[in-house]
Design a protein around this motif. Sequence first.
Motif, PDB file in Angstrom:
ATOM      1  N   LEU A   1       0.838  -1.199   0.000  1.00 23.17           N
ATOM      2  CA  LEU A   1       0.000   0.000   0.000  1.00 23.17           C
ATOM      3  C   LEU A   1       0.873   1.249   0.000  1.00 23.17           C
TER       4      LEU A   1
ATOM      5  N   ASP B   1       0.079   4.252   1.142  1.00 24.83           N
ATOM      6  CA  ASP B   1      -0.040   5.048   2.368  1.00 24.83           C
ATOM      7  C   ASP B   1       0.745   4.415   3.510  1.00 24.83           C
TER       8      ASP B   1
ATOM      9  N   LEU C   1      -2.184   3.740   8.356  1.00 28.28           N
ATOM     10  CA  LEU C   1      -3.195   2.699   8.200  1.00 28.28           C
ATOM     11  C   LEU C   1      -4.143   2.736   9.386  1.00 28.28           C
TER      12      LEU C   1
ATOM     13  N   SER D   1      -3.013  11.528   3.226  1.00 30.68           N
ATOM     14  CA  SER D   1      -3.897  10.423   2.844  1.00 30.68           C
ATOM     15  C   SER D   1      -3.665   9.254   3.788  1.00 30.68           C
TER      16      SER D   1
ATOM     17  N   THR E   1      -5.132   4.878   4.511  1.00 28.69           N
ATOM     18  CA  THR E   1      -5.920   3.736   4.041  1.00 28.69           C
ATOM     19  C   THR E   1      -6.631   3.102   5.225  1.00 28.69           C
TER      20      THR E   1
ATOM     21  N   THR F   1     -12.756   1.941  -2.839  1.00 30.23           N
ATOM     22  CA  THR F   1     -12.723   0.767  -1.960  1.00 30.23           C
ATOM     23  C   THR F   1     -12.437  -0.463  -2.802  1.00 30.23           C
TER      24      THR F   1
ATOM     25  N   GLN G   1      -9.841  -2.453   1.444  1.00 29.27           N
ATOM     26  CA  GLN G   1      -8.982  -1.287   1.636  1.00 29.27           C
ATOM     27  C   GLN G   1      -9.676  -0.066   1.040  1.00 29.27           C
ATOM     28  N   THR G   2      -9.782   0.974   1.830  1.00 34.46           N
ATOM     29  CA  THR G   2     -10.423   2.206   1.379  1.00 34.46           C
ATOM     30  C   THR G   2      -9.458   3.359   1.590  1.00 34.46           C
ATOM     31  N   GLN G   3      -9.155   4.057   0.512  1.00 38.30           N
ATOM     32  CA  GLN G   3      -8.226   5.179   0.626  1.00 38.30           C
ATOM     33  C   GLN G   3      -8.994   6.480   0.827  1.00 38.30           C
TER      34      GLN G   3
END
Length: 468
Positions: A368, A370, A373, A417, A419, A450, A462-464
């Motif tokens: 990922l 990001d 988390l 940002s 996740t 997502t 996983q949603t950013q």
Amino acid sequence: MIQSKKAIGFFFSLAFLAFLSFYFSARGLLPFTDFALIEWQMKLAGQTIFYLPYLHQIQDPSFSFFPLPDLFFQLTNGKAHSTFPNFYPFLFSPLLKFFGTVSITVAQLILFSGAIYIFHQIKKDVVSTVLLLFGSSLPIYIFLIHETILIFFLEILVLFLFSRNRVTIAGILSALMIWIRPEMSMVMVLVPFCFSNHSRILRFGISILFVLSIFVLGNLYTTGSFFPLRMAKNSDFQFRLETIFYLTKIWIGQVPIFLLSCFFFLRSSVSKQISFPLILLLLVTVVTISLAPNTGGHNTPRYLYGFVPLYILILRKDSEMIPVLSYRWMFALTLISLYTIWNLNGQMKELKKISKFQANTLNEIRKLDDSMLLFNNSDFSFVALPLLQENKDLLLLRKDYDQQDLAELLQKENIKSFTFLELPPSPFTLPENLIIPNCPHKCSFRKTKTLSLPNTLLPITQTQYLRK
């Protein structure tokens, strides 16, 4: 009849081959749940850090988003301390630091073997020794980063010292065990009943109480808690039938010495030669199961392993050392040994499945973009603990988390940002837009996409969120 030396040679050879097989099977196992926490403590102890560091302590002084569930840490003087004492991590941290996890397995195998040898010196009874070797699923912990084998070794040492009239030293070690594992108090009160001479009970009890009082005063001064953190965090007792049923099931299924004890108890009841120490031990076992705050995890009855040596000593209390072993006992011990090896093999397969899931999950999380988390499942955040040392930042959402506090924390840490990782069913979630209060520019984190986290064997999403 079979000579005792030949019998013990056979069973120890069987154990050697079984444990050697398990050793190769266990290579590469990744720690999970509290194993991961203990490994983290061990790595920190190697750096002479005996608390759990938190990068956002200034912005989040109440540790509202600390990546561990509340049950596993206690705030003391503004720092998070694990409810698992640092005794085991401190002892084993040099091994982990210089030789890796393999050295911990080897050390725990030595401790386990040493415990078996010391136990044999108590009575030099082959049956008792083999029953301890194969009478439970406890050996699985040889291959895991956990304090269970160390506690087992200390318990056997206490029994040996008590049998040799070294009661004061036995009491000191008992107090140490009780402080590390409070459930061991139920075991230690029964130690004198495993031996014929009860005249040493008072001295044994006084030494335990004296050392415990020192621990209590020290803990009261440093943490403000009368009880050890492990006990203080589990102080809210709730009677749960499902917990009792589950513990009873795995206790019966994984500890054949218990069923053997029940058989001897029934036989003695029929012949009217009842063993009162055995009755007491059975009652205390039932009480311990009933008072257990939870199942203990790991799919093992780890709260109850301390009773195993006591069952053996009480069963064989009146037996004499003989140079030969009857075919009846040889058959029974062989059956118990094969059953335990089969059971341990099944547990090892389960551990490998869990480890594979964790390895896949960690590898995907590493990919990922990001570094920040967010999790809403504490079991999932446990899985990700190793990433704390890989430039990943973990936050755990709690049931009553404040969205405004979260947004302010992210803003103050200049997060652009993050996740959000979910393991359905999600107990709670994040809104589409996470609004930042008192913000002049780019005042929200907005949900962008997502996706499922691939190759994880579980439906993890996983949603950013981007700051816009």
